[in-house]
Design an enzyme around this catalytic site. Sequence first.
Site, PDB file in Angstrom:
ATOM      1  N   ARG A   1     -45.607 -28.325  80.870  1.00 55.02           N
ATOM      2  CA  ARG A   1     -45.764 -29.715  81.306  1.00 55.02           C
ATOM      3  C   ARG A   1     -45.330 -30.695  80.228  1.00 55.02           C
ATOM      4  O   ARG A   1     -45.618 -30.499  79.056  1.00 55.02           O
ATOM      5  CB  ARG A   1     -47.231 -29.975  81.695  1.00 55.02           C
TER       6      ARG A   1
ATOM      7  N   LYS B   1     -57.222 -25.213  91.074  1.00 53.30           N
ATOM      8  CA  LYS B   1     -58.522 -25.157  91.765  1.00 53.30           C
ATOM      9  C   LYS B   1     -58.842 -26.457  92.506  1.00 53.30           C
ATOM     10  O   LYS B   1     -59.292 -26.402  93.655  1.00 53.30           O
ATOM     11  CB  LYS B   1     -59.622 -24.838  90.747  1.00 53.30           C
TER      12      LYS B   1
END
Length: 216
Positions: A127, A13
């Site tokens: 990650r 976003k």
Amino acid sequence: MRLVLVGPPGAGKGTQAQFIASNLSIPKISTGDIFRANVSGGTELGKLAKTYMDRGDLVPDEVTIAMVRDRLSEDDAQDGFLLDGFPRNVAQAEILRDMLKEWGLALDLVLELVVDDDEVVRRLAGRRTCSQCGRIWHVDFDDKKDDRCDACGGALFQRDDDKEETVRHRLEVYQQQTAPLVSYYADEDILVGVDATGPVEEVTRRAMEAIRPYMA
Ligand SMILES: [Zn+2]
């Protein structure tokens, strides 16, 4: 163009907010930026917000709303803006609507970045952070076969925030908070969903295509 961007954690976003705002030549206004600006600028609202943050408390809605109002009154926001992180719930959405109405304005569009939960988990839970230089790698996207940083050789680890269980919990919280907001804007007939899977530029292209019909 006055728009609001919503989307789950891991949907990219922040990046999309930047690109879309720059494509439309409007300021990107995020609550994080507004807080930092008020606190570092030492405004009355910033000082007030800081008393809550220093105690580890949530900044009350009225303070956030007052900061948003100030920010939307600035010169660069007069021809449009992209809001990121506000409104967070239906009550804030109603306040934003009334605020804009007072100025003879209204939101043009609410863009929802849509990604399914498993994709968010794949993105975030893959990650790995370097314990030495802080660089972030991804087990799939960077094809990491070992647990060493390619830049400095430091050991890689998975942050608690990136653990699958935590990610799934954040997604649940997001759904609970945002579902009513999304249906509120769907009822107002200004909600458009954009598929946020795939490369960043591709998502921006889809977002711009979705926005075009709403441009004056
Ligand atoms: Zn490193």
